[in-house]
Each structure stands twice: as C-alpha cells, then as structure tokens.
Motif scaffolding. Structure first.
Motif, PDB file in Angstrom:
ATOM      1  N   PRO A 183       7.692  -1.631   8.548  1.00  9.87           N
ATOM      2  CA  PRO A 183       6.801  -0.659   7.889  1.00  9.87           C
ATOM      3  C   PRO A 183       5.383  -0.741   8.436  1.00  9.87           C
ATOM      4  CG  PRO A 183       7.147  -2.560   6.460  1.00  9.87           C
ATOM      5  CD  PRO A 183       8.050  -2.740   7.647  1.00  9.87           C
ATOM      6  N   ARG A 184       4.813   0.409   8.787  1.00 10.97           N
ATOM      7  CA  ARG A 184       3.436   0.414   9.299  1.00 10.97           C
ATOM      8  C   ARG A 184       2.625   1.552   8.672  1.00 10.97           C
ATOM      9  NH1 ARG A 184       2.610  -2.872  13.880  1.00 10.97           N
ATOM     10  NH2 ARG A 184       0.422  -2.315  13.669  1.00 10.97           N
ATOM     11  N   GLY A 185       2.695   2.754   9.219  1.00 12.55           N
ATOM     12  CA  GLY A 185       1.840   3.843   8.755  1.00 12.55           C
ATOM     13  C   GLY A 185       2.121   4.250   7.321  1.00 12.55           C
ATOM     14  N   LEU A 186       1.033   4.599   6.602  1.00 10.97           N
ATOM     15  CA  LEU A 186       1.132   4.946   5.183  1.00 10.97           C
ATOM     16  C   LEU A 186       0.317   6.189   4.870  1.00 10.97           C
ATOM     17  CD1 LEU A 186       0.321   1.385   3.783  1.00 10.97           C
ATOM     18  CD2 LEU A 186       2.600   2.399   3.814  1.00 10.97           C
ATOM     19  N   CYS A 187       0.745   6.906   3.840  1.00 12.68           N
ATOM     20  CA  CYS A 187      -0.094   7.953   3.257  1.00 12.68           C
ATOM     21  C   CYS A 187       0.365   8.180   1.828  1.00 12.68           C
ATOM     22  CB  CYS A 187      -0.047   9.248   4.066  1.00 12.68           C
ATOM     23  SG  CYS A 187       1.537  10.123   3.998  1.00 12.68           S
ATOM     24  N   MET A 188      -0.467   8.845   1.034  1.00 14.17           N
ATOM     25  CA  MET A 188      -0.119   9.185  -0.345  1.00 14.17           C
ATOM     26  C   MET A 188      -0.078  10.692  -0.514  1.00 14.17           C
ATOM     27  SD  MET A 188      -2.034   6.682  -3.032  1.00 14.17           S
ATOM     28  CE  MET A 188      -1.838   4.902  -2.978  1.00 14.17           C
TER      29      MET A 188
END
Length: 257
Positions: A183-188
């Motif tokens: 897991p790396r990139g994130l957004c909401m």
C-alpha cells in the motif's frame, strides 16, 4: 461503491525516476513528482506543461491555495512553499528531521518525519514551522504517503502491509491489513472513505471511514499495473491513478451500487 477504468492517458514526457507523489490542482492541472527528483506540471490530459523551476530532491506535494503548493525535501530536511503564479519559493520551513509524506488541511500541514533513533512521527505544523502536535505512529517503513483531513491523519505502511488512521490526539482509530501487499498512494472521497493504491497487487481498495468495511474497486485484471498515486476529483466523483513509472494516468468514476 463500484468503479471501472474509463480512460487511460499516456503521459507525454520522459519521467526519469519512479513517481513519489501526484496531486490534482484546483484548476484541473496535475503535478507529478519524481522520487527525489523534479516536479512536473501537467495539463489535465497528461501533457507536460513545464518542469517547475525548483531544486531536485522533492518527495511529496500538497496544494495550499489557488497559487501555492508545498513540497517536502527529505535530504534537505525542509518544506518549500512555492508560488505557482510567479514561480518562486516564497518560504522554506526548516525541520530537524527528514520529512516525506505531506498533506494540507485548513491552516496547517501534516508531515511525516523520521528521527535519528528510527522513531516515526506525524507532525502538525503551522507555516512558521512551529509544531502544533506530534503524533508518534507505528510503521515499519518511512512515512511515504499520508492524508490529513477532518482532524485525522491516514497513512500507509507498505513494509507492514497496512494502512492506519490516527486522530490529532495521537489515538489510533483503525488499522487495516486485509489483502494488502504494497500500500502506498492514498486519497479520501467526499464521505471520508480512504482509497489506497497497492503497487504490488495492482489493486485500488476503498476503506470505510470507520475502517470496518472495504471493497476492491480496481484490480490488476482491469489493466492497472503498479498503481503508485491516486487523486480524488471532488467535483466529478472520479479518481486519477498514476503508475509507479509515470507512464500513464488511469481515470475511473465512482458510483453507488
């Protein structure tokens, strides 16, 4: 929530390094950061507009307002505030530790820092560099990626194959580990759900804001390989994914169902 890749846009510039971050600007353009390298400004359809006149060594970027972004420089141990209109660094926030993941919310920045004794903290700082809060967190790797929103910080730990959510008091709200490998990139999204890009499995997974439920939205079989960064476009209820090598952008819309 369901999703399917709608379009794939090939980036028409030569990215020399792996990608460490990507954001969408308020005006629809994109910023793609090469790991410890250059900061590229792209049009919304993936064409290189320019490389920003700022030193190499960047890691993470966040937008503060229409004309202003902030960028972390781990080896220099600082955050540079950059004005997009006149293309100048207007402020340098010096830190005493290496800094990587960065996110802006309201009037402060959340930044992932690493101390000499290998402790990891997420610091909430103001634009003078004052630490408002320091949150010791659990992670097996550097704080590469984080999102600061609604008085909470979500970060990914690819070494520990987990995503965590903490509140500003330092309390761990949830920890998610199901079927994660990188897991790396994130957004909401607009409802506080977290989307995570797993560059090993090729999956895009959405985690509910309470951390209890999840669903795989996109998988490798959908043609998505090594997704590194993900950005949620609030005005369209859609997402953009950038692959690890900076070769293409994938766009998908979210719908209930």
């Amino acid at each position: 929530m369901t999703a399917a890749i709608e379009t794939k846009i090939f980036i028409n510039c030569h990215i020399k390094r792996f990608i460490s971050d990507m954001i969408g600007l308020i005006d629809g353009r994109l910023i793609v950061v090469e790991r410890f390298g250059k900061v590229n400004l792209l049009t919304s359809d993936g064409k290189l507009q320019k490389q920003l006149p700022i030193s190499d060594g960047a890691w993470s970027v966040t937008q503060i307002n229409q004309n202003t972004i902030a960028i972390t420089y781990p080896w220099q141990k600082d955050i540079k505030i950059f004005n997009m209109e006149n293309e100048t660094v207007t402020k340098v926030i010096k830190l005493d530790k290496e800094c990587r993941g960065l996110s802006f919310s309201i009037n402060s920045l959340a930044v992932g820092v690493d101390s000499d004794n290998d402790d990891k903290d997420i610091c909430i700082i103001d634009f003078e560099g004052n630490t408002l809060k320091s949150i010791p967190v659990e992670t097996k790797t550097y704080l590469w990626d984080l999102v600061y929103c609604n008085n909470k910080v979500v970060y990914s730990d690819d070494g520990g194959k987990a995503v965590y959510c903490y509140d500003e008091s330092g309390k761990q709200i949830w920890r998610y580990t199901q079927d994660l490998d990188g897991p790396r990139g994130l957004c909401m999204d607009a409802y506080g759900n977290t989307m995570v890009a797993d560059y090993v499995t090729g999956r895009i997974t959405v985690i509910s804001k309470e951390g209890h439920d999840s669903k795989v939205l996109i998988c490798k079989e959908d043609g998505q390989k090594h997704p590194r960064c993900i950005y949620f476009k609030h005005n369209e209820s859609s997402c953009l994914i950038c692959d690890l090598h900076g070769e293409y952008l994938s766009k998908f819309h979210l719908s209930s169902g």
